[in-house]
Design a protein around this motif. Structure first.
Motif, short mmCIF file in Angstrom:
data_model
loop_
_atom_site.label_atom_id
_atom_site.label_comp_id
_atom_site.label_asym_id
_atom_site.label_seq_id
_atom_site.Cartn_x
_atom_site.Cartn_y
_atom_site.Cartn_z
N ALA A 1 0.87 -1.18 0.00
CA ALA A 1 0.00 0.00 0.00
C ALA A 1 0.90 1.22 0.00
N LEU A 2 0.90 1.97 -1.10
CA LEU A 2 1.82 3.08 -1.28
C LEU A 2 1.21 4.39 -0.81
N ASN A 3 2.08 5.24 -0.25
CA ASN A 3 1.68 6.60 0.17
C ASN A 3 0.44 6.57 1.07
N ALA A 4 0.45 5.69 2.04
CA ALA A 4 -0.69 5.56 2.95
C ALA A 4 -0.74 6.76 3.90
N LEU A 5 -1.92 7.33 4.05
CA LEU A 5 -2.11 8.50 4.90
C LEU A 5 -3.30 8.25 5.82
N ALA A 6 -3.11 8.52 7.12
CA ALA A 6 -4.18 8.34 8.11
C ALA A 6 -4.67 9.69 8.59
N ASP A 7 -5.98 9.79 8.83
CA ASP A 7 -6.59 11.02 9.32
C ASP A 7 -7.46 10.71 10.53
N ALA A 8 -7.50 11.64 11.49
CA ALA A 8 -8.34 11.49 12.67
C ALA A 8 -9.06 12.81 12.94
N THR A 9 -10.37 12.74 13.12
CA THR A 9 -11.17 13.93 13.40
C THR A 9 -12.14 13.62 14.53
N THR A 10 -12.64 14.66 15.18
CA THR A 10 -13.63 14.49 16.24
C THR A 10 -14.55 15.70 16.29
N THR A 11 -15.76 15.47 16.72
CA THR A 11 -16.70 16.57 16.94
C THR A 11 -16.80 16.91 18.42
N SER A 12 -16.07 16.18 19.25
CA SER A 12 -16.14 16.39 20.70
C SER A 12 -15.35 17.62 21.11
N GLN B 1 -15.28 15.19 32.40
CA GLN B 1 -15.70 14.43 33.56
C GLN B 1 -15.33 12.96 33.39
N VAL B 2 -14.95 12.34 34.51
CA VAL B 2 -14.70 10.91 34.48
C VAL B 2 -16.00 10.20 34.10
N GLY B 3 -15.94 9.33 33.11
CA GLY B 3 -17.12 8.65 32.60
C GLY B 3 -17.60 9.20 31.27
N ASP B 4 -17.12 10.40 30.88
CA ASP B 4 -17.46 10.93 29.56
C ASP B 4 -16.88 10.03 28.47
N VAL B 5 -17.53 10.01 27.32
CA VAL B 5 -17.08 9.22 26.18
C VAL B 5 -16.88 10.15 24.99
N VAL B 6 -15.75 10.00 24.31
CA VAL B 6 -15.47 10.80 23.11
C VAL B 6 -15.25 9.85 21.93
N ASP B 7 -15.69 10.29 20.75
CA ASP B 7 -15.54 9.51 19.53
C ASP B 7 -14.51 10.16 18.62
N ILE B 8 -13.68 9.32 18.00
CA ILE B 8 -12.71 9.78 17.00
C ILE B 8 -12.98 9.03 15.71
N ASP B 9 -13.22 9.79 14.63
CA ASP B 9 -13.46 9.20 13.31
C ASP B 9 -12.11 9.01 12.63
N TYR B 10 -11.72 7.76 12.42
CA TYR B 10 -10.40 7.45 11.89
C TYR B 10 -10.53 6.85 10.49
N ALA B 11 -9.67 7.30 9.58
CA ALA B 11 -9.67 6.78 8.21
C ALA B 11 -8.25 6.67 7.71
N ILE B 12 -8.00 5.64 6.89
CA ILE B 12 -6.71 5.45 6.26
C ILE B 12 -6.94 5.23 4.77
N ALA B 13 -6.07 5.83 3.95
CA ALA B 13 -6.21 5.69 2.50
C ALA B 13 -4.83 5.56 1.87
N ALA B 14 -4.76 4.70 0.84
CA ALA B 14 -3.55 4.54 0.02
C ALA B 14 -4.02 4.45 -1.43
N GLY B 15 -4.04 5.59 -2.11
CA GLY B 15 -4.61 5.62 -3.45
C GLY B 15 -6.10 5.37 -3.39
N VAL B 16 -6.58 4.37 -4.13
CA VAL B 16 -8.01 4.06 -4.16
C VAL B 16 -8.41 3.09 -3.05
N TYR B 17 -7.46 2.65 -2.26
CA TYR B 17 -7.74 1.68 -1.22
C TYR B 17 -7.87 2.40 0.12
#
Length: 512
Positions: free
Chosen positions: A54-65, A99-115
Motif C-alpha cells: 500500500a503506497l503513500n498511505a495516509l491516516a486522518d483522525a477527526t472528532t466533533t467532541s 468528567q470521568v465517565g465521559d465518552v469521546v468519539d474519534i473518526d479514523y480513516a486510512i487511504a492509500a490511493g483508491v484503497y
C-alpha cells in the motif's frame, strides 16, 4: 475457424484493515486511558492484509467532541508492505473540565490511493476504580443482599491495604455485594477475586443483570476476571452461596480492584500522586515535577509549595531548580474537594573547579580524586589520576566528579608541548637499549657528581607501573641497570629519570 481459450489472471492489491488501538499516557498517570487534563498518544495499528504494497498511505483522525483536541490530524504512514503493520500516532489533549465517565468519539480513516478503510474509536475519559482503600463502602452506592453483609477486610488484599470480603453465613444461605449504574458506553468490567470454600459445593458467583457470568469454588488465589458490558442500566453482583451442609477452609470469597465501565456519576474519589524526574539532581540542575490527578469532578487546579525554584507553582508539571534539598507539596482541587501529596527533590553538591599545572613532562590537578583528563578530542580513556603524562602536543583540561555523579566546571586549559627528552648539561647522558625491547632492557647513565636517583616507568595514562630506583644514592661516574620487563604488557611506556639536578623522560617500547 473459431477457438475458445480460458486463462486466469491474478491481480495483487492491498487490503487495508484497522486491527486495534491503545492509549499511551506514559507521561500522564500511565493507566492506559485518557484522563481530564492529560496529554496522551493514541496509537492505531494498520494492517495490509493484501498481497501488494500500500503506497503513500495516509491516516486522518477527526472528532466533533469539545472534550479533546487532536494535535495532529494526519499521519503519514508511507508504504505499508504486504502482510505488514504500521502504526499511526495521534497526540491528544483532554480538556481539564472533562468528567470521568465521559465518552469521546474519534473518526479514523486510512487511504492509500483508491484503497481505504475506516473506524470509529470510542474512548472513555478516566478510569472508575473501586479498590476499597477508603476502608468502607462509601465511595459508590453499594448495597448488600442475602443473609449477611460484606465487610472490609485487611487480611487478604489483592493490592493496597483492603479488600471486600463476603459476609458470614450458614448452610443454604447467600451474601451478596451489588451496585446498579448507568453505563454510558460499551466496555467491560474487570476485578480480582479470591475464594476459600468447600470445593464444587460452595461458590463465589458474579452476575450482570441477574445473569451468571462466572463462578469459582475451592482454593482459588487472587486472579483477574473481565466481562463485556453494554451501555445502559446495569446491576453487578458478587454473591457467595453455600449448599446445604459442610463448611470448608475460610468459607468465603474476596473481591478487590474493580475497574468499572464508564457510568454516569462514576467519578472515583479525588486522588493525586506527585513525582519528580529526576528526584536526585546536582546543584544548578532542574527536575521535572508532575502531579497526576484522577477521580473527582475533573477541572483540576494545582498549587505547589514552597515556590522556591519553581518556574510556575500553578502548573501540574512545573520545572524545579532548587538550591538545596526540598520537599514539595502539591495540592489539587476539583472545586469541591482538595487533596495533597509530596515529593522530595534531593540537591547534591557540585565539586569545586580545579586548577591544573605543568611540572616538567607531567601535568597535575589540585584535586586528589575524581579527576577526568580531557584533550581536544574529549575524555582521555583511563586518565583519571591526579597526574597525567602527555604523549603529544595538545590542550588539556580536567573535570572532577564526586560520589553523587555531579561534575565540576572545566578547569583552566593548559597547552602542553611534547618533546619526550629534556636537554641535559654537564655531560650527563642516559641510554636505554635495546629499544624497542622484548622482556628486558639495559639502562646506562652517567653522573657528573654523586646524587640521589629516581627511575620510574609510567604508562600512557600517566600511571606508574614500575619503580627501578627510589631515591637511591649513586656516586659520580657510569652506571648500568638491567631491568626485567616481562611483567609489563606490550606497548608504549615512559621512563622518568630524575636526579638532584635534572629530570628527563624517555619513550620506550615493549614489543612482542
Amino acid at each position: 475457424d473459431t477457438w475458445n481459450s480460458v486463462f486466469n489472471i491474478t491481480l495483487n492489491a492491498p487490503i487495508l484493515e484497522i486491527t486495534t488501538f491503545l492509549v499511551d499516557d506514559a507521561y500522564g498517570n500511565n493507566n492506559g486511558r485518557l484522563d481530564p487534563g492529560e496529554n496522551a498518544d493514541i496509537i492505531i495499528m494498520n494492517l495490509n492484509a493484501g498481497s501488494s504494497d500500500a503506497l503513500n498511505a495516509l491516516a486522518d483522525a477527526t472528532t466533533t467532541s469539545s472534550l479533546i483536541t487532536i494535535n495532529n490530524s494526519s499521519f503519514d504512514l508511507g508504504t505499508i508492505g504486504a502482510g505488514e503493520t504500521e502504526n499511526a500516532v495521534f497526540n491528544i489533549t483532554v480538556d481539564a473540565n472533562a468528567q470521568v465517565g465521559d465518552v469521546v468519539d474519534i473518526d479514523y480513516a486510512i487511504a492509500a490511493g483508491v484503497y481505504s478503510a475506516g473506524y470509529m474509536l470510542s474512548l472513555n475519559i478516566g478510569m472508575i476504580i473501586e479498590d476499597f482503600e477508603s476502608g468502607d463502602f462509601n465511595n459508590y452506592e453499594w448495597e448488600f443482599e442475602g443473609n449477611g453483609d460484606w465487610t472490609i477486610d485487611s487480611s487478604e488484599p489483592y493490592e493496597g491495604t483492603y479488600s471486600a470480603k463476603s459476609g458470614s453465613i450458614n448452610d443454604n444461605q447467600t451474601t451478596a455485594l451489588t451496585i446498579t449504574v448507568n453505563v454510558t458506553a460499551d466496555d467491560e468490567i474487570s476485578f480480582f477475586k479470591k475464594v476459600s470454600s468447600e470445593n464444587n459445593w460452595d461458590y463465589l458467583r458474579f452476575y450482570i443483570d441477574g445473569v451468571q457470568k462466572g463462578e469459582w469454588s475451592g482454593e482459588v488465589d487472587w486472579s483477574e476476571e473481565s466481562f463485556p458490558v453494554t451501555a445502559g442500566e446495569r446491576t453487578f453482583k458478587w454473591s457467595y452461596e453455600k449448599d446445604g451442609s459442610v463448611s470448608s477452609d475460610n468459607d468465603c470469597g474476596w473481591v478487590d480492584y474493580i475497574i468499572f465501565p464508564p457510568f454516569a456519576g462514576g467519578a472515583a474519589p479525588l486522588a493525586v500522586t506527585a513525582s519528580a524526574n529526576p528526584a536526585d539532581i546536582c546543584l544548578g540542575e532542574s527536575s521535572q515535577l508532575n502531579a497526576y490527578a484522577a477521580g473527582g469532578n475533573g477541572g483540576y487546579t494545582y498549587v505547589w509549595n514552597p515556590t522556591n525554584g519553581l518556574n510556575d507553582p500553578n502548573l501540574y508539571n512545573p520545572t524545579a531548580t532548587p538550591e538545596e534539598t526540598i520537599v514539595y507539596t502539591v495540592t489539587v482541587s476539583d472545586g469541591n474537594t482538595s487533596i495533597s501529596d509530596e515529593i522530595t527533590v534531593t540537591v547534591n553538591p557540585v565539586p569545586a573547579t580545579v586548577t591544573i599545572e605543568q611540572s616538567g613532562e607531567s601535568l597535575s590537578s589540585d584535586a586528589t580524586s575524581g579527576n577526568q583528563w580531557y584533550d581536544s578530542n574529549g575524555a582521555i580513556t583511563g586518565a583519571t589520576g591526579q597526574t597525567y603524562l602527555p604523549t603529544e602536543t595538545e590542550t588539556f583540561y580536567v573535570i572532577v566528579s564526586n560520589e553523587f555523579g555531579c561534575e565540576s566546571e572545566m578547569s583552566n586549559e593548559l597547552y602542553f608541548i611534547y618533546t619526550g627528552i629534556i636537554e641535559i648539561e654537564n655531560g650527563e647522558n642516559i641510554n636505554v637499549f635495546p629499544n624497542p625491547f622484548s622482556n628486558e632492557f639495559s639502562l646506562d647513565y652517567t653522573l657528573s657528581k654523586g646524587s640521589s636517583v629516581k627511575i620510574n616507568i609510567y604508562n600512557t595514562f600517566g600511571q606508574q607501573v614500575a619503580v627501578i630506583e627510589n631515591n637511591s644514592q649513586k656516586t659520580a661516574g657510569n652506571h648500568r641497570i638491567r631491568f626485567d620487563a616481562s611483567k609489563l604488557e606490550h606497548g608504549v611506556y615512559f621512563l622518568h629519570f630524575e636526579t638532584e639536578e635534572y629530570k628527563l623522560v624517555k619513550r620506550i617500547i615493549h614489543s612482542k
